[in-house]
Design a protein around this motif. Structure first.
Motif, PDB file in Angstrom:
ATOM      1  N   THR A   9      -0.404   6.059   2.681  1.00 19.82           N
ATOM      2  CA  THR A   9      -0.637   7.541   2.955  1.00 19.82           C
ATOM      3  C   THR A   9      -1.529   6.777   4.695  1.00 19.82           C
ATOM      4  O   THR A   9      -1.659   7.411   4.902  1.00 19.82           O
ATOM      5  N   THR A  10      -1.234   5.986   4.634  1.00 17.58           N
ATOM      6  CA  THR A  10      -2.447   6.277   6.135  1.00 17.58           C
ATOM      7  C   THR A  10      -1.139   5.301   7.264  1.00 17.58           C
ATOM      8  O   THR A  10      -1.491   4.750   8.465  1.00 17.58           O
ATOM      9  N   ILE A  60     -18.479   9.445  -2.199  1.00 19.68           N
ATOM     10  CA  ILE A  60     -17.383   8.934  -1.404  1.00 19.68           C
ATOM     11  C   ILE A  60     -17.078  10.465  -0.968  1.00 19.68           C
ATOM     12  O   ILE A  60     -17.150  11.251  -0.875  1.00 19.68           O
ATOM     13  N   PHE A  98     -14.671   3.841  -7.484  1.00 18.62           N
ATOM     14  CA  PHE A  98     -14.152   2.968  -6.219  1.00 18.62           C
ATOM     15  C   PHE A  98     -13.245   2.272  -6.357  1.00 18.62           C
ATOM     16  O   PHE A  98     -14.168   0.932  -6.527  1.00 18.62           O
ATOM     17  N   LYS A 110      -2.632  10.380  -5.313  1.00 21.53           N
ATOM     18  CA  LYS A 110      -2.986  10.945  -3.956  1.00 21.53           C
ATOM     19  C   LYS A 110      -2.582  12.200  -2.896  1.00 21.53           C
ATOM     20  O   LYS A 110      -1.606  11.580  -3.212  1.00 21.53           O
ATOM     21  N   PHE A 118     -16.880   7.733 -12.775  1.00 27.08           N
ATOM     22  CA  PHE A 118     -16.409   8.159 -11.065  1.00 27.08           C
ATOM     23  C   PHE A 118     -16.243   6.291 -10.471  1.00 27.08           C
ATOM     24  O   PHE A 118     -17.306   5.320 -10.603  1.00 27.08           O
ATOM     25  N   SER A 144     -13.426  -0.192   5.264  1.00 25.38           N
ATOM     26  CA  SER A 144     -12.501   0.516   4.163  1.00 25.38           C
ATOM     27  C   SER A 144     -11.875   2.060   4.534  1.00 25.38           C
ATOM     28  O   SER A 144     -11.099   2.769   4.000  1.00 25.38           O
ATOM     29  N   GLY A 201     -11.149   7.585 -10.869  1.00 27.40           N
ATOM     30  CA  GLY A 201     -11.501   7.700  -9.022  1.00 27.40           C
ATOM     31  C   GLY A 201      -9.868   7.264  -8.905  1.00 27.40           C
ATOM     32  O   GLY A 201      -8.667   7.982  -9.464  1.00 27.40           O
ATOM     33  N   THR A 245       1.284  -1.246  -0.192  1.00 25.32           N
ATOM     34  CA  THR A 245       0.099  -0.441   0.454  1.00 25.32           C
ATOM     35  C   THR A 245       0.561   0.878   0.290  1.00 25.32           C
ATOM     36  O   THR A 245       2.301   1.061   0.258  1.00 25.32           O
ATOM     37  N   MET A 250      -9.886  -0.262  -3.986  1.00 26.64           N
ATOM     38  CA  MET A 250      -8.630  -0.186  -3.227  1.00 26.64           C
ATOM     39  C   MET A 250      -7.687  -1.104  -3.668  1.00 26.64           C
ATOM     40  O   MET A 250      -8.337  -2.361  -4.022  1.00 26.64           O
TER      41      MET A 250
HETATM   42  P1  ATP Z   1      -2.966   3.145   2.136  1.00 27.70           P
HETATM   43  O1  ATP Z   1      -3.895   2.234   2.100  1.00 27.70           O
HETATM   44  O2  ATP Z   1      -1.563   3.000   2.300  1.00 27.70           O
HETATM   45  O3  ATP Z   1      -3.206   4.301   2.593  1.00 27.70           O
HETATM   46  P2  ATP Z   1      -4.141   4.565  -0.593  1.00 27.70           P
HETATM   47  O4  ATP Z   1      -5.353   4.504   0.846  1.00 27.70           O
HETATM   48  O5  ATP Z   1      -3.404   5.797  -1.204  1.00 27.70           O
HETATM   49  O6  ATP Z   1      -2.941   3.653   1.039  1.00 27.70           O
HETATM   50  P3  ATP Z   1      -5.102   2.444  -2.123  1.00 27.70           P
HETATM   51  O7  ATP Z   1      -5.558   1.065  -1.796  1.00 27.70           O
HETATM   52  O8  ATP Z   1      -4.107   3.054  -3.061  1.00 27.70           O
HETATM   53  O9  ATP Z   1      -4.633   2.852  -0.848  1.00 27.70           O
HETATM   54  O10 ATP Z   1      -6.484   3.420  -2.475  1.00 27.70           O
HETATM   55  C1  ATP Z   1      -8.103   3.117  -1.701  1.00 27.70           C
HETATM   56  C2  ATP Z   1      -7.968   4.191  -1.218  1.00 27.70           C
HETATM   57  O11 ATP Z   1      -8.348   5.254  -2.345  1.00 27.70           O
HETATM   58  C3  ATP Z   1      -9.781   4.309  -0.717  1.00 27.70           C
HETATM   59  O12 ATP Z   1      -9.405   4.255   0.638  1.00 27.70           O
HETATM   60  C4  ATP Z   1     -10.125   6.201  -0.730  1.00 27.70           C
HETATM   61  O13 ATP Z   1      -9.572   6.297   0.262  1.00 27.70           O
HETATM   62  C5  ATP Z   1      -9.784   6.039  -2.034  1.00 27.70           C
HETATM   63  N1  ATP Z   1     -10.312   6.017  -3.630  1.00 27.70           N
HETATM   64  C6  ATP Z   1     -10.437   5.468  -3.879  1.00 27.70           C
HETATM   65  N2  ATP Z   1     -11.667   5.813  -5.305  1.00 27.70           N
HETATM   66  C7  ATP Z   1     -12.132   6.903  -5.160  1.00 27.70           C
HETATM   67  C8  ATP Z   1     -13.143   7.622  -4.774  1.00 27.70           C
HETATM   68  N3  ATP Z   1     -13.830   7.267  -5.896  1.00 27.70           N
HETATM   69  N4  ATP Z   1     -13.495   9.065  -4.068  1.00 27.70           N
HETATM   70  C9  ATP Z   1     -12.587   9.187  -3.247  1.00 27.70           C
HETATM   71  N5  ATP Z   1     -11.612   8.367  -2.455  1.00 27.70           N
HETATM   72  C10 ATP Z   1     -11.390   7.648  -3.419  1.00 27.70           C
END
Ligand code: ATP
Length: 521
Positions: free
Chosen positions: A178-179, A406, A312, A500, A310, A392, A289, A175, A314
């Motif tokens: 970002t978290t 979202i 969503f 992001k 658009f 999520s 997304g 991942t 992960m």
């Molecule tokens: P980490 O998990 O380390 O924080 P990350 O959150 O960027 O990294 P990803 O799996 O790349 O991990 O992204 C998933 C996240 O992206 C979702 O949980 C959400 O917060 C965000 N996301 C995805 N699609 C959308 C959307 N359409 N609108 C808003 N946020 C979105």
């Protein structure tokens, strides 16, 4: 339940169809050639490199057709590919490699110094020869072999992948962090297969589709949306090494039919001088997304006749959970629509009950696209689920027709004077200001209100903006407690490779802002 070698199948059914177009090198491979090269990779891994099925193969390289050959070669050999984020510093890559324990490192030439520094610290890798992509004329670096030489020396008889169980791990995507600390999200054959089927159901993608992929392959958006689905369907993937708005617009205006961009990519395309004249002749489906998208940007494309669907997703969900259909996207700006094919979702309130229409709660996800968990982290994996539903960490709601929205990440929300503020809502307003090129809103500690908003903005060249003007604009469109109390102007905002916002960086950079004199709203 198992999946069979779909690349082998494509090579049988439509051998001469173009599978891959590598835009950087100009090389193109048909499905027969792609299958044959992936087989050579498998033969190299199993017989020449002497790796055992189940071994991890780490790849530190930019997007290329070689990257996908390695991925499919790993599938044929029963190995797990570890897709490394090449933007990370060696100190950030080291814990990932220590976690994944790869038996082989494959790297692109530009990353030679990083790769060799890492190998020096990892006994498992030091003991073997690494493989270098892009080394020309048999040029061998110390302790490493050229990728093409490896292929040339391997057996070219098409190796067919053994049927793989749905729960078998094919690749690891860490991942983006970002978290917090990166975790290796296990990507199984079942996840990839169901994600492909769900994408076909949602978008009607077929072997007639031509994808332009501009997102990095170490990110689920680049690899699994739509690259792998298109390769399941037998279509063509144009691979861009790194996003280039001008080159992308040229392709989007000619043969490409399918495109996925994160909001930052759509913004850069719209700001390019060629955008105005582009007609997007063959384009059939536009997806977006990954992070909240300013409604003003969606509307700008709409005005040009482009409906961005658009969605969503992960890393943990394969990734597709939602892709809005075009008719709904045209009617309702910003909706992600309804869950795709085999995915199920709930919006859960703080007391654990299910939300009704319009009620905001956390989005929970279930279905065959969901990961079994994080690599070697059973506790974190268990904590990610409640009663079999993946949490999520995002706040969502749905309307009377069941179309979802979202709101924001739960952790990005802040509480100002006992009121919840979702920064994405404020950012949407900021993006309506003609002077603003980019914007982020974060909560910062405040003695009186607990938290207050800080708007961190990037201004368009030659378009100054006074904080009071920004605040007045917000006050006319938002409740008072949502109006940012602080305004900071930066040259650029920190973003991940997938576009992001890295809000944790802004939060630590501006943690003390609240103790400084604020700009009175
Ligand atoms: P980490 O998990 O380390 O924080 P990350 O959150 O960027 O990294 P990803 O799996 O790349 O991990 O992204 C998933 C996240 O992206 C979702 O949980 C959400 O917060 C965000 N996301 C995805 N699609 C959308 C959307 N359409 N609108 C808003 N946020 C979105």
């Amino acid at each position: 339940m198992y999946v069979v070698d779909w690349l082998h199948k494509q090579a049988l059914h439509r051998p001469d169809q173009t599978a891959l177009v590598d835009l950087a090198s100009g090389r193109e491979w048909t499905y027969r050639q792609f299958n044959e090269r992936a087989s050579r990779v498998a033969d190299y891994l199993l017989t020449r490199a002497g790796l055992q099925p189940g071994a991890r193969v780490a790849v530190l390289a930019q997007n290329s057709s070689d990257y996908l050959e390695l991925l499919y070669g790993c599938a044929k050999a029963g190995m797990v590919m570890v897709c490394l984020n090449w933007r990370l510093a060696p100190a950030e890559l080291l814990p990932i490699l220590q976690d994944a324990e790869p038996a082989l490192l494959v790297y692109g030439q530009p990353f030679g110094a990083t790769a060799e520094a890492l190998r020096a610290q990892l006994p498992g890798l030091r003991a073997r020869q690494a493989v270098v992509i892009g080394a020309t004329g048999g040029a061998e670096q110390a302790g490493a072999r050229g990728y093409e030489d490896c292929l040339a020396g391997a057996c070219g008889d098409a190796i067919e992948m053994q049927p793989r169980g749905m729960d078998e791990v094919w690749h690891l995507l860490y991942t983006s962090g970002t978290t917090g600390t990166p975790k290796g999200v296990m990507q199984t054959y079942g996840m990839v297969y169901f994600n492909a089927v769900n994408c076909m159901l949602a978008t009607g993608l077929s072997r007639h589709d031509v994808l332009l992929n501009v997102l990095p392959f170490f990110h689920t958006g680049g690899l699994n949306l739509y690259t792998n689905p298109v390769l399941h369907a037998g279509g063509t993937v144009h691979i861009m090494q790194q996003f280039d708005a001008g080159a992308a617009l040229e392709l989007l205006d000619s043969t490409v039919t399918l495109f996925l961009g994160v909001p930052a990519v759509y913004l850069m395309l719209s700001q390019h001088p060629a955008f105005g004249a582009a007609r997007f002749r063959a384009m059939r489906h536009w997806s977006a997304g990954g992070s909240p998208m300013a409604h003003s940007l969606l509307e700008l494309y709409q005005a040009k006749g482009v409906t961005i669907c658009f969605g969503f997703g992960m890393t943990e969900t394969g990734p597709t959970v939602f892709i809005c259909d075009e008719a709904t996207a045209r009617r309702k700006t910003g909706t992600i629509g309804r869950p795709v094919g085999s995915m199920r979702t709930r919006v859960v309130l703080a007391d654990g009950s299910d939300a009704g229409p319009g009620q905001r709660g956390e989005l929970y996800i279930q279905g065959p696209g969901v990961t079994p968990g994080y690599w070697k982290l059973p506790q974190a994996s268990a904590e990610a689920f409640v009663d079999g539903w993946l949490r999520s960490g995002d706040i969502a709601y749905f309307d009377d027709e069941g179309d979802h929205y979202i709101v924001d990440r739960a952790k990005d929300m802040y509480i100002s004077g006992a009121e919840n503020v979702y920064p994405a809502e404020v950012e949407n307003v900021l993006f309506q200001m003609p002077q603003i090129a980019d914007a982020a809103v974060i909560g910062v500690a405040d003695a009186k209100w607990g938290d207050v908003g800080a708007a961190i903005v990037v201004l368009k060249a030659g378009q100054p903006l006074a904080p009071a003007e920004l605040q007045a604009f917000c006050r006319a469109r938002l409740s008072g407690y949502k109006v940012p109390k602080h305004v900071v102007v930066l040259d650029a905002l920190p973003r991940t490779p997938s576009g992001k916002l890295e809000k944790h960086k802004l939060r630590s950079q501006f943690a003390d802002l609240g103790t400084q004199e604020g700009t009175a709203p």
